[in-house]
Design a protein around this motif. Structure first.
Motif, PDB file in Angstrom:
ATOM      1  N   VAL A  98      33.739  38.134  39.084  1.00 35.97           N
ATOM      2  CA  VAL A  98      33.454  38.113  40.524  1.00 35.97           C
ATOM      3  C   VAL A  98      32.548  39.292  40.897  1.00 35.97           C
ATOM      4  O   VAL A  98      31.559  39.127  41.621  1.00 35.97           O
ATOM      5  CB  VAL A  98      34.777  38.123  41.333  1.00 35.97           C
ATOM      6  N   SER A  99      32.848  40.480  40.371  1.00 28.98           N
ATOM      7  CA  SER A  99      31.985  41.644  40.643  1.00 28.98           C
ATOM      8  C   SER A  99      30.568  41.390  40.144  1.00 28.98           C
ATOM      9  O   SER A  99      29.594  41.705  40.838  1.00 28.98           O
ATOM     10  CB  SER A  99      32.540  42.901  39.975  1.00 28.98           C
ATOM     11  N   ASP A 100      30.451  40.815  38.948  1.00 30.53           N
ATOM     12  CA  ASP A 100      29.119  40.512  38.391  1.00 30.53           C
ATOM     13  C   ASP A 100      28.360  39.561  39.307  1.00 30.53           C
ATOM     14  O   ASP A 100      27.170  39.723  39.550  1.00 30.53           O
ATOM     15  CB  ASP A 100      29.242  39.867  37.002  1.00 30.53           C
ATOM     16  N   ARG A 101      29.078  38.543  39.817  1.00 27.15           N
ATOM     17  CA  ARG A 101      28.448  37.549  40.687  1.00 27.15           C
ATOM     18  C   ARG A 101      27.904  38.216  41.952  1.00 27.15           C
ATOM     19  O   ARG A 101      26.770  37.960  42.369  1.00 27.15           O
ATOM     20  CB  ARG A 101      29.487  36.476  41.038  1.00 27.15           C
ATOM     21  N   TYR A 102      28.710  39.102  42.572  1.00 27.73           N
ATOM     22  CA  TYR A 102      28.237  39.737  43.813  1.00 27.73           C
ATOM     23  C   TYR A 102      27.195  40.814  43.531  1.00 27.73           C
ATOM     24  O   TYR A 102      26.330  41.067  44.377  1.00 27.73           O
ATOM     25  CB  TYR A 102      29.425  40.247  44.636  1.00 27.73           C
TER      26      TYR A 102
ATOM     27  N   SER B 101      38.607  51.332  46.008  1.00 34.20           N
ATOM     28  CA  SER B 101      39.940  50.982  45.507  1.00 34.20           C
ATOM     29  C   SER B 101      40.805  50.278  46.552  1.00 34.20           C
ATOM     30  O   SER B 101      41.860  49.746  46.215  1.00 34.20           O
ATOM     31  CB  SER B 101      40.655  52.245  45.045  1.00 34.20           C
ATOM     32  N   ASP B 102      40.395  50.299  47.854  1.00 38.38           N
ATOM     33  CA  ASP B 102      41.237  49.761  48.933  1.00 38.38           C
ATOM     34  C   ASP B 102      42.627  50.382  48.848  1.00 38.38           C
ATOM     35  O   ASP B 102      43.642  49.701  48.997  1.00 38.38           O
ATOM     36  CB  ASP B 102      41.311  48.231  48.865  1.00 38.38           C
TER      37      ASP B 102
ATOM     38  N   VAL C 186      30.936  44.910  46.369  1.00 34.37           N
ATOM     39  CA  VAL C 186      30.875  44.296  45.036  1.00 34.37           C
ATOM     40  C   VAL C 186      32.141  44.616  44.237  1.00 34.37           C
ATOM     41  O   VAL C 186      32.704  43.739  43.571  1.00 34.37           O
ATOM     42  CB  VAL C 186      29.610  44.788  44.290  1.00 34.37           C
ATOM     43  N   TYR C 187      32.569  45.863  44.308  1.00 38.63           N
ATOM     44  CA  TYR C 187      33.727  46.310  43.509  1.00 38.63           C
ATOM     45  C   TYR C 187      34.957  46.469  44.386  1.00 38.63           C
ATOM     46  O   TYR C 187      34.931  47.180  45.393  1.00 38.63           O
ATOM     47  CB  TYR C 187      33.398  47.632  42.810  1.00 38.63           C
ATOM     48  N   HIS C 188      36.037  45.784  43.985  1.00 36.57           N
ATOM     49  CA  HIS C 188      37.290  45.794  44.746  1.00 36.57           C
ATOM     50  C   HIS C 188      38.386  45.379  43.767  1.00 36.57           C
ATOM     51  O   HIS C 188      38.137  44.559  42.873  1.00 36.57           O
ATOM     52  CB  HIS C 188      37.196  44.806  45.924  1.00 36.57           C
ATOM     53  N   PRO C 189      39.622  45.907  43.915  1.00 38.83           N
ATOM     54  CA  PRO C 189      40.687  45.543  42.962  1.00 38.83           C
ATOM     55  C   PRO C 189      40.956  44.040  42.873  1.00 38.83           C
ATOM     56  O   PRO C 189      41.444  43.567  41.839  1.00 38.83           O
ATOM     57  CB  PRO C 189      41.920  46.281  43.483  1.00 38.83           C
ATOM     58  N   ASP C 190      40.650  43.292  43.942  1.00 35.81           N
ATOM     59  CA  ASP C 190      40.866  41.844  43.898  1.00 35.81           C
ATOM     60  C   ASP C 190      39.685  41.077  43.300  1.00 35.81           C
ATOM     61  O   ASP C 190      39.721  39.850  43.237  1.00 35.81           O
ATOM     62  CB  ASP C 190      41.177  41.296  45.299  1.00 35.81           C
TER      63      ASP C 190
ATOM     64  N   ALA D  52      26.806  47.931  57.850  1.00 32.38           N
ATOM     65  CA  ALA D  52      27.933  47.017  57.684  1.00 32.38           C
ATOM     66  C   ALA D  52      27.933  46.422  56.278  1.00 32.38           C
ATOM     67  O   ALA D  52      26.883  46.068  55.736  1.00 32.38           O
ATOM     68  CB  ALA D  52      27.859  45.901  58.723  1.00 32.38           C
ATOM     69  N   SER D  53      29.129  46.329  55.697  1.00 30.69           N
ATOM     70  CA  SER D  53      29.273  45.730  54.365  1.00 30.69           C
ATOM     71  C   SER D  53      30.419  44.729  54.416  1.00 30.69           C
ATOM     72  O   SER D  53      31.515  45.052  54.885  1.00 30.69           O
ATOM     73  CB  SER D  53      29.583  46.825  53.336  1.00 30.69           C
ATOM     74  N   LEU D  54      30.174  43.518  53.960  1.00 31.94           N
ATOM     75  CA  LEU D  54      31.226  42.499  53.969  1.00 31.94           C
ATOM     76  C   LEU D  54      32.282  42.886  52.928  1.00 31.94           C
ATOM     77  O   LEU D  54      31.978  43.007  51.735  1.00 31.94           O
ATOM     78  CB  LEU D  54      30.623  41.134  53.648  1.00 31.94           C
ATOM     79  N   ALA D  55      33.525  43.092  53.384  1.00 32.36           N
ATOM     80  CA  ALA D  55      34.601  43.561  52.501  1.00 32.36           C
ATOM     81  C   ALA D  55      35.100  42.436  51.593  1.00 32.36           C
ATOM     82  O   ALA D  55      35.179  41.276  52.012  1.00 32.36           O
ATOM     83  CB  ALA D  55      35.759  44.109  53.327  1.00 32.36           C
ATOM     84  N   HIS D  56      35.448  42.797  50.354  1.00 32.51           N
ATOM     85  CA  HIS D  56      36.056  41.886  49.381  1.00 32.51           C
ATOM     86  C   HIS D  56      35.698  40.403  49.602  1.00 32.51           C
ATOM     87  O   HIS D  56      36.597  39.584  49.882  1.00 32.51           O
ATOM     88  CB  HIS D  56      37.576  42.070  49.311  1.00 32.51           C
TER      89      HIS D  56
END
Ligand code: AMP
Ligand code: ZN
Ligand code: FE
Ligand code: FE
Length: 279
Positions: free
Chosen positions: A223-227, A242-243, A214-218, A187-191
């Motif tokens: 934010v990506s760096d933080r996650y 890419s969702d 970690v990586y998502h268009p939103d 399981a991975s927590l989405a966006h």
């Protein structure tokens, strides 16, 4: 690039599994996961198409959980599509999606912006296992000429707290993570950046969440760096994608632009292989 977050016509995407794989291949995707909302229906066709295109295929799902009235999306990877428990869980999710769409269409009727429910409901039968959702209602509002586009449909009627909004009924994020785990999945927590604060993220990590998107268009670069940092600090696996829903759905097209680097995917893949997954 590795894209672990894509939708097809089995949920609210506009591309069939075959068309999706073709577009992903043209965009240079080497590994792809189909993650439809609350349904596994597209996986067999997507797997066949990916194999023919020499793309590594990861079976996936995006399950909507509820935490204190708000939707929390949980991705599941490498799930066993034969799991009876998962199948029954997803069937209940889809039944609630259907109920919700019917109630939203009722509300729209009373608001003086009627749409025809028949074509929407006809596509989602027990056999097709298609997952309905607000985007289908948004498309019907556009088709009926009541709104100009999806954004207006959500802003005026379908978004949280808007007049045709209907609350969902379902499992908590913790229950969804456990269900994915029992079906052999990761399981991975989405966006997580869309949640607004990280208190739930921290609680779920505490409860054993194995991965995070970690990586998502939103997610912007900060934010990506933080996650990414959070994933390294808390020893979580990383996912990203890419969702993709297709250009017809009014979303940014991040296909081929947002995803995981091969070395980031390697950790997730090794974890799955150690648990018996074979591509
Ligand atoms: P549902 O699955 O019924 O909760 O619908 C949620 C889906 O609607 C999300 O996964 C998005 O794909 C889509 N969505 C949410 N908000 C918007 C919006 N403002 N514009 C277009 N699509 C949206
Ligand atoms: Zn969606
Ligand atoms: Fe989502
Ligand atoms: Fe998604």
């Amino acid at each position: 690039m590795i894209d672990l977050h894509l939708h097809t016509t089995a949920s609210d995407g506009s591309a069939s599994p075959e068309a999706l794989v073709e577009r992903a291949s043209a965009a240079g995707i080497q590994v792809l996961a189909v993650t439809d909302h609350d349904t596994l229906a597209a996986l067999p066709a997507a797997r066949r198409a990916a194999r023919a295109a020499a793309i590594e295929f990861v079976p996936g799902i995006e399950i909507t959980a509820i935490d204190r009235g708000r939707d929390v999306h949980v991705l599941g990877y490498f799930v066993d599509a034969e799991s009876a428990e998962l199948a029954e869980f997803l069937a209940r999710q889809r039944t609630d999606r259907r109920r919700r769409v019917i109630e939203m269409i009722d509300k729209l009727d009373r608001l003086g912006v009627p749409v025809d429910p028949a074509p929407i409901l006809a596509e989602a039968t027990l056999e097709t296992e298609r997952a309905l959702g607000r985007p289908m209602v948004a498309a019907a509002l556009v088709a009926a000429g009541h709104v100009a586009d999806f954004a207006e449909a959500f802003d005026r009627y379908l978004g949280y707290g808007r007049p045709a909004f209907v609350a969902r009924v379902g499992a908590s994020p913790g229950e969804v993570i456990a269900t994915v785990d029992r079906a052999g999945g990761v399981a991975s927590l989405a966006h997580p950046g869309k949640l607004g604060d990280d208190s739930l993220v921290d609680d779920l990590i505490e409860a054993g969440l194995p991965a995070i998107e970690v990586y998502h268009p939103d997610h912007d670069a900060d934010v990506s760096d933080r996650y990414a940092r959070l994933a390294r600090d808390r020893r979580l696996l990383m996912t990203g994608g890419s969702d993709y829903h297709g250009p017809e759905t009014g979303r940014i097209d991040a296909l081929g632009r947002v995803g995981l680097a091969p070395r980031e995917y390697a950790g997730l893949r090794a974890h799955a292989v150690a648990r018996g997954w074979r591509p």
